[in-house]
Motif scaffolding. Structure first.
Motif, PDB file in Angstrom:
ATOM      1  N   GLN A 175       0.832  -1.207   0.000  1.00  0.00           N
ATOM      2  CA  GLN A 175       0.000   0.000   0.000  1.00  0.00           C
ATOM      3  C   GLN A 175       0.866   1.257   0.000  1.00  0.00           C
ATOM      4  O   GLN A 175       0.526   2.252  -0.645  1.00  0.00           O
ATOM      5  N   LEU A 176       1.986   1.203   0.719  1.00  0.00           N
ATOM      6  CA  LEU A 176       2.910   2.340   0.727  1.00  0.00           C
ATOM      7  C   LEU A 176       3.456   2.587  -0.680  1.00  0.00           C
ATOM      8  O   LEU A 176       3.487   3.728  -1.157  1.00  0.00           O
ATOM      9  N   TYR A 177       3.871   1.520  -1.353  1.00  0.00           N
ATOM     10  CA  TYR A 177       4.372   1.665  -2.723  1.00  0.00           C
ATOM     11  C   TYR A 177       3.275   2.137  -3.665  1.00  0.00           C
ATOM     12  O   TYR A 177       3.515   2.951  -4.561  1.00  0.00           O
ATOM     13  N   LYS A 178       2.078   1.647  -3.456  1.00  0.00           N
ATOM     14  CA  LYS A 178       0.952   2.068  -4.289  1.00  0.00           C
ATOM     15  C   LYS A 178       0.723   3.575  -4.129  1.00  0.00           C
ATOM     16  O   LYS A 178       0.520   4.286  -5.113  1.00  0.00           O
ATOM     17  N   ALA A 179       0.771   4.062  -2.899  1.00  0.00           N
ATOM     18  CA  ALA A 179       0.609   5.500  -2.659  1.00  0.00           C
ATOM     19  C   ALA A 179       1.738   6.285  -3.321  1.00  0.00           C
ATOM     20  O   ALA A 179       1.504   7.331  -3.925  1.00  0.00           O
ATOM     21  N   LEU A 180       2.965   5.772  -3.233  1.00  0.00           N
ATOM     22  CA  LEU A 180       4.092   6.434  -3.898  1.00  0.00           C
ATOM     23  C   LEU A 180       3.876   6.494  -5.404  1.00  0.00           C
ATOM     24  O   LEU A 180       4.148   7.509  -6.044  1.00  0.00           O
ATOM     25  N   ASN A 181       3.389   5.406  -5.956  1.00  0.00           N
ATOM     26  CA  ASN A 181       3.157   5.351  -7.398  1.00  0.00           C
ATOM     27  C   ASN A 181       2.036   6.275  -7.848  1.00  0.00           C
ATOM     28  O   ASN A 181       1.949   6.606  -9.020  1.00  0.00           O
ATOM     29  N   HIS A 182       1.207   6.692  -6.904  1.00  0.00           N
ATOM     30  CA  HIS A 182       0.130   7.620  -7.234  1.00  0.00           C
ATOM     31  C   HIS A 182       0.490   9.057  -6.895  1.00  0.00           C
ATOM     32  O   HIS A 182      -0.367   9.921  -6.895  1.00  0.00           O
ATOM     33  N   GLY A 183       1.750   9.297  -6.541  1.00  0.00           N
ATOM     34  CA  GLY A 183       2.215  10.678  -6.438  1.00  0.00           C
ATOM     35  C   GLY A 183       2.328  11.284  -5.073  1.00  0.00           C
ATOM     36  O   GLY A 183       2.110  12.470  -4.921  1.00  0.00           O
ATOM     37  N   THR A 184       2.686  10.532  -4.038  1.00  0.00           N
ATOM     38  CA  THR A 184       2.851  11.116  -2.711  1.00  0.00           C
ATOM     39  C   THR A 184       3.818  12.263  -2.757  1.00  0.00           C
ATOM     40  O   THR A 184       4.856  12.241  -3.238  1.00  0.00           O
TER      41      THR A 184
END
Length: 184
Positions: A175-184
């Motif tokens: 989930q952390l990587y997913k958030a990063l991939n969506h532009g954190t």
């Protein structure tokens, strides 16, 4: 303003990546992809969010670091320390500047793979918990999503509910990587 924050985020992430000595091929690929996407995209929110942050000119009502440090050295159990830190964080009114500092802190700790290394360091873990909970006030939903997953892993490892390499921790890291991939 958002564009300059986005560029600053990219610079911070880039410097963190270059300083990172841990090599994890899959995670490194995901982080590189995230940095590329952040460089090339504006953060767009689907829903309006009214920030709970106070203006930078206002003083914070409490010294959160002192309070967290006092909790860390108290005789309470790790679960009681977490509960007290959660209460403190949810009652805290951060400045806009603090929200950005907290965002960069949790990003840095995750990107350097340090955030779970010493689950017995109460001061460090509670400080991370506090900052991730306070990020509920951030105006960008993906930052809130990142902070929530960061919070769960930090809490679960600190309280001993999960080990660093458990399936639950790995799921939250996805989930952390997913958030990063969506532009954190």
């Amino acid at each position: 303003m958002k564009k300059s924050l986005l560029v600053l985020s990219v610079l911070v992430l880039s410097s963190l990546l270059s300083a990172c000595t841990v090599t994890k091929t899959e995670e490194t690929k995901q982080v590189s992809t995230a940095v590329s996407q952040i460089e090339n995209a504006d953060v767009v929110t689907d829903e309006p969010y009214i920030s709970g942050a106070v203006e930078q000119t206002e003083q914070a009502a409490i010294d959160w670091q002192t309070a967290v440090n006092e909790l860390a050295i108290s005789d309470r159990s790790s679960t009681e320390k977490v509960e007290a830190t959660e209460k403190l964080a949810r009652e805290y009114n951060p400045t806009t500047e603090e929200l950005e500092v907290f965002k960069y802190h949790v990003l840095q700790e995750f990107m350097s793979f340090n955030y779970l290394k010493d689950g017995s360091n109460a001061e460090y873990m509670l400080s991370n918990l506090f900052q991730s909970i306070v990020l509920e006030h951030h105006e960008v939903p993906v930052v809130r999503d990142f902070a929530l997953a960061f919070y769960h892993n930090t809490k679960n490892v600190f309280t001993g509910v999960e080990e660093m390499d458990s399936d639950s921790v790995k799921a939250y890291e996805e989930q952390l990587y997913k958030a990063l991939n969506h532009g954190t």
